[in-house]
Each structure stands twice: as structure tokens, then as C-alpha cells.
Design a protein around this motif. Structure first.
Motif, mmCIF file in Angstrom:
data_model
loop_
_atom_site.group_PDB
_atom_site.id
_atom_site.type_symbol
_atom_site.label_atom_id
_atom_site.label_comp_id
_atom_site.label_asym_id
_atom_site.label_seq_id
_atom_site.Cartn_x
_atom_site.Cartn_y
_atom_site.Cartn_z
ATOM 1 N N GLU A 39 0.884 -1.159 0.000
ATOM 2 C CA GLU A 39 0.000 0.000 0.000
ATOM 3 C C GLU A 39 0.921 1.208 0.000
ATOM 4 O OE1 GLU A 39 -3.351 2.096 -0.259
ATOM 5 O OE2 GLU A 39 -3.460 -0.066 0.071
ATOM 6 N N VAL A 40 0.751 2.083 -0.965
ATOM 7 C CA VAL A 40 1.626 3.249 -1.097
ATOM 8 C C VAL A 40 0.800 4.512 -0.904
ATOM 9 C CG1 VAL A 40 3.145 4.543 -2.643
ATOM 10 C CG2 VAL A 40 3.171 2.041 -2.679
ATOM 11 N N TYR A 41 1.307 5.385 -0.044
ATOM 12 C CA TYR A 41 0.702 6.694 0.161
ATOM 13 C C TYR A 41 1.681 7.743 -0.343
ATOM 14 C CZ TYR A 41 -2.653 4.288 3.080
ATOM 15 O OH TYR A 41 -3.630 3.431 3.530
ATOM 16 N N GLU A 42 1.305 8.404 -1.420
ATOM 17 C CA GLU A 42 2.115 9.480 -1.973
ATOM 18 C C GLU A 42 1.764 10.735 -1.179
ATOM 19 O OE1 GLU A 42 4.434 8.904 -4.044
ATOM 20 O OE2 GLU A 42 3.854 7.062 -5.070
ATOM 21 N N ILE A 43 2.596 11.083 -0.202
ATOM 22 C CA ILE A 43 2.218 12.144 0.733
ATOM 23 C C ILE A 43 2.162 13.532 0.097
ATOM 24 C CG2 ILE A 43 2.943 10.832 2.745
ATOM 25 C CD1 ILE A 43 5.439 12.583 2.904
ATOM 26 N N ASP A 44 2.701 13.667 -1.110
ATOM 27 C CA ASP A 44 2.558 14.938 -1.811
ATOM 28 C C ASP A 44 1.261 15.000 -2.616
ATOM 29 O OD1 ASP A 44 3.618 12.951 -3.476
ATOM 30 O OD2 ASP A 44 4.676 14.385 -4.740
ATOM 31 N N GLU A 45 0.468 13.935 -2.571
ATOM 32 C CA GLU A 45 -0.772 13.875 -3.341
ATOM 33 C C GLU A 45 -2.006 13.564 -2.498
ATOM 34 O OE1 GLU A 45 -0.072 11.003 -6.422
ATOM 35 O OE2 GLU A 45 1.338 12.291 -7.471
ATOM 36 N N VAL A 46 -1.837 13.201 -1.233
ATOM 37 C CA VAL A 46 -2.977 12.834 -0.392
ATOM 38 C C VAL A 46 -3.367 13.998 0.516
ATOM 39 C CG1 VAL A 46 -2.410 10.373 -0.400
ATOM 40 C CG2 VAL A 46 -1.563 11.816 1.447
ATOM 41 N N PRO A 47 -4.643 14.051 0.890
ATOM 42 C CA PRO A 47 -5.051 15.071 1.857
ATOM 43 C C PRO A 47 -4.268 14.897 3.165
ATOM 44 C CG PRO A 47 -6.964 13.967 0.912
ATOM 45 C CD PRO A 47 -5.753 13.218 0.457
#
Length: 102
Positions: A39-47
């Protein structure tokens, strides 16, 4: 902190990343080649990505991304993951977390 730890425990392997980060791309590709469904969270793209970034910094990560969690536990970044792999510890850790069945 609670949000990050909750997100980190939702899958066997969770990666906090930035879409423009070369090392993030490398670590995501590495796990994919191992057959790990991450599971990847792109922190520059997520709220609330900035909030996640601050939490990762408080956890002591330098650089902040990629931040790899296995079995809900912080492993670290690229250097830590590669050190585990070279020592032969990564695959057993992934098995124990249920990320791979090899």
C-alpha cells in the motif's frame, strides 16, 4: 501520529512516498519485484500529506521518504530495507507479516 500508525497497519507492507522521489520509486519497484503487494501513500498527493510528513520526521526518519512499515512496524528507509535484505532478514520479516508466501 495515530493516523500514520493506523494507515501503516492496514496492509502487511506500507510505504509512505513522494511521487517525485527517485529512492521512493526504487523501493516500490524493489518490493514489486519481490512479489509484495504494498500500500503506497504518496504524501505529496494525499489530503493531510504535510501532517503525515511531520509525523514521519518526528519518528526520526532522515530522509523522511521512503518510509517503509512492515507488519505495522517502522522499518525505515531505503538503507534500512536494503541492509535487512543483504543480511537475509527481510524475506523472513515479510513472511511473518504475511506479505509473501515463498
Amino acid at each position: 501520529m495515530e493516523r500514520v500508525m493506523s494507515l501503516a497497519s492496514q496492509r502487511a507492507v506500507v510505504i509512505f512516498s513522494k511521487s517525485s522521489c527517485d529512492m521512493c520509486y526504487t523501493i516500490k519497484t524493489f518490493f514489486k519485484e519481490l512479489g509484495v503487494n504494498t500500500e503506497v501513500y504518496e504524501i505529496d498527493e494525499v489530503p493531510r500529506g504535510r501532517e503525515i510528513e511531520r509525523v514521519l520526521a518526528r519518528l526520526g526518519l532522515r530522509p523522511i521518504v521512503p518510509a517503509v512499515f512492515i507488519g505495522g512496524q517502522l522499518v525505515g528507509g531505503t538503507n534500512e530495507v536494503m541492509a535487512l535484505h543483504l543480511s537475509g532478514s527481510l524475506i523472513p520479516m515479510l513472511r511473518q507479516a504475511g506479505a509473501i508466501w515463498l
